[in-house]
Design a protein around this motif. Structure first.
Motif, mmCIF file in Angstrom:
data_model
loop_
_atom_site.group_PDB
_atom_site.id
_atom_site.type_symbol
_atom_site.label_atom_id
_atom_site.label_comp_id
_atom_site.label_asym_id
_atom_site.label_seq_id
_atom_site.Cartn_x
_atom_site.Cartn_y
_atom_site.Cartn_z
ATOM 1 N N LEU A 204 -40.433 17.094 -36.370
ATOM 2 C CA LEU A 204 -40.029 18.481 -36.103
ATOM 3 C C LEU A 204 -39.642 18.656 -34.638
ATOM 4 O O LEU A 204 -38.631 19.305 -34.324
ATOM 5 N N ASP A 205 -40.431 18.078 -33.726
ATOM 6 C CA ASP A 205 -40.091 18.143 -32.301
ATOM 7 C C ASP A 205 -38.754 17.457 -32.028
ATOM 8 O O ASP A 205 -37.934 17.951 -31.240
ATOM 9 N N SER A 206 -38.533 16.312 -32.681
ATOM 10 C CA SER A 206 -37.264 15.599 -32.496
ATOM 11 C C SER A 206 -36.094 16.416 -33.006
ATOM 12 O O SER A 206 -35.020 16.449 -32.398
ATOM 13 N N SER A 207 -36.285 17.132 -34.116
ATOM 14 C CA SER A 207 -35.213 17.974 -34.659
ATOM 15 C C SER A 207 -34.898 19.121 -33.714
ATOM 16 O O SER A 207 -33.717 19.448 -33.483
ATOM 17 N N GLU A 208 -35.912 19.736 -33.131
ATOM 18 C CA GLU A 208 -35.675 20.832 -32.186
ATOM 19 C C GLU A 208 -34.960 20.338 -30.936
ATOM 20 O O GLU A 208 -34.048 20.991 -30.421
ATOM 21 N N PHE A 209 -35.369 19.165 -30.453
ATOM 22 C CA PHE A 209 -34.710 18.608 -29.269
ATOM 23 C C PHE A 209 -33.257 18.247 -29.583
ATOM 24 O O PHE A 209 -32.364 18.444 -28.753
ATOM 25 N N ASP A 211 -31.361 19.783 -31.720
ATOM 26 C CA ASP A 211 -30.623 21.049 -31.739
ATOM 27 C C ASP A 211 -30.279 21.509 -30.320
ATOM 28 O O ASP A 211 -29.177 22.002 -30.057
ATOM 29 N N ARG A 212 -31.222 21.352 -29.398
ATOM 30 C CA ARG A 212 -30.969 21.770 -28.017
ATOM 31 C C ARG A 212 -29.856 20.929 -27.383
ATOM 32 O O ARG A 212 -28.986 21.454 -26.684
ATOM 33 N N SER A 230 -25.151 22.450 -38.857
ATOM 34 C CA SER A 230 -26.004 23.122 -37.894
ATOM 35 C C SER A 230 -25.919 22.516 -36.501
ATOM 36 O O SER A 230 -26.272 23.164 -35.526
ATOM 37 N N ARG A 231 -25.459 21.281 -36.426
ATOM 38 C CA ARG A 231 -25.405 20.600 -35.130
ATOM 39 C C ARG A 231 -24.323 19.534 -35.176
ATOM 40 O O ARG A 231 -23.824 19.133 -36.216
#
Length: 236
Positions: A204-209, A211-212, A230-231
């Motif tokens: 989940l953290d990797s997915s958020e990063f 996206d950023r 989405s990205r």
């Protein structure tokens, strides 16, 4: 990128300032017309009329310019037309035409090289603005390329995290199956569940990063991902 747009606006402003300073050395055409009239009562028999009426029209036209060393040149052609009701006037109307050439050379301010000071300053300002623009473009290109490779690395990291998460699920299923068969105790199942939870959190953290990083790249290039995506996804 805002920095590039701001630098480009600075170049446009510097070009305008340079154009304005160059314009001070361009020839300037001028023209003017002045019409006057006068009615003067007179008691003298030599005035030529009881009420002496005189009308005069002055017309002038020419060109003037300022040289790069401060010299001001002006050439003009002037015509005067005079009409009167005086009986003593030999010519009615009367025309007078003459030309004039004026030369003005300041001896202090605006003389010699100092007359070009504003133009030289504008030229250096334009060169400086162009250099800032090129610097902003190169910095944005560098930042964009770095953002792309960050995205490329993060896509690979996200793929690795996905594989580890999937393996953790398989590991948990195996632990639950072995526990049901009595081969391992509850602690092994709990450990497998903790390991799966950790991997899902890391994913989940990797997915958020990711996206950023994708949003940062989109802001740099000014393009959003295609509809339905989405990205961005780096493929090369």
């Amino acid at each position: 990128d805002p920095a590039v747009k701001e630098a480009r606006a600075g170049v446009v402003a510097a070009e305008g300032a340079l154009r304005r300073e160059k314009g001070t050395f361009d020839p300037e055409l001028f023209a003017g017309v002045l019409r006057t009239g006068e009615d003067s009562p007179s008691a003298s028999p030599f005035a030529g009329a009881d009420v002496l009426s005189t009308e005069q029209t002055l017309a002038a036209g020419g060109a003037r310019m300022k040289l790069r060393f401060g010299t001001e040149l002006s050439a003009s052609l002037n015509t005067a037309r005079t009409t009167t009701n005086s009986i003593f006037a030999l010519l009615d109307p009367e025309y007078d035409t003459f030309g004039a050439l004026n030369l003005r050379q300041p001896l202090l301010a605006g003389f010699g090289p100092s007359a070009r000071a504003s133009l030289s300053s504008a030229e250096r300002g334009l060169a400086s603005a162009q250099a800032r623009y090129q610097d902003a473009v190169m910095a944005t290109e560098e930042e964009t390329e770095a953002a792309y490779w960050d995205l490329y690395a993060q896509v690979r990291n996200f793929a690795v995290r996905t594989v580890i998460r999937d393996r953790a699920r398989i590991f948990q299923t195996e632990a639950e199956t072995r526990a049901a068969a009595g081969l391992v105790g509850p602690s092994a199942v709990a450990s497998a569940r903790v390991f799966l939870s950790d991997q899902e959190l890391l994913l989940l953290d990797s997915s958020e990063f990711l996206d950023r990083v994708s949003d940062r790249l989109a802001s740099l290039i000014g393009v959003r991902p295609e509809p339905g995506l989405s990205r961005f996804r780096a493929v090369d």
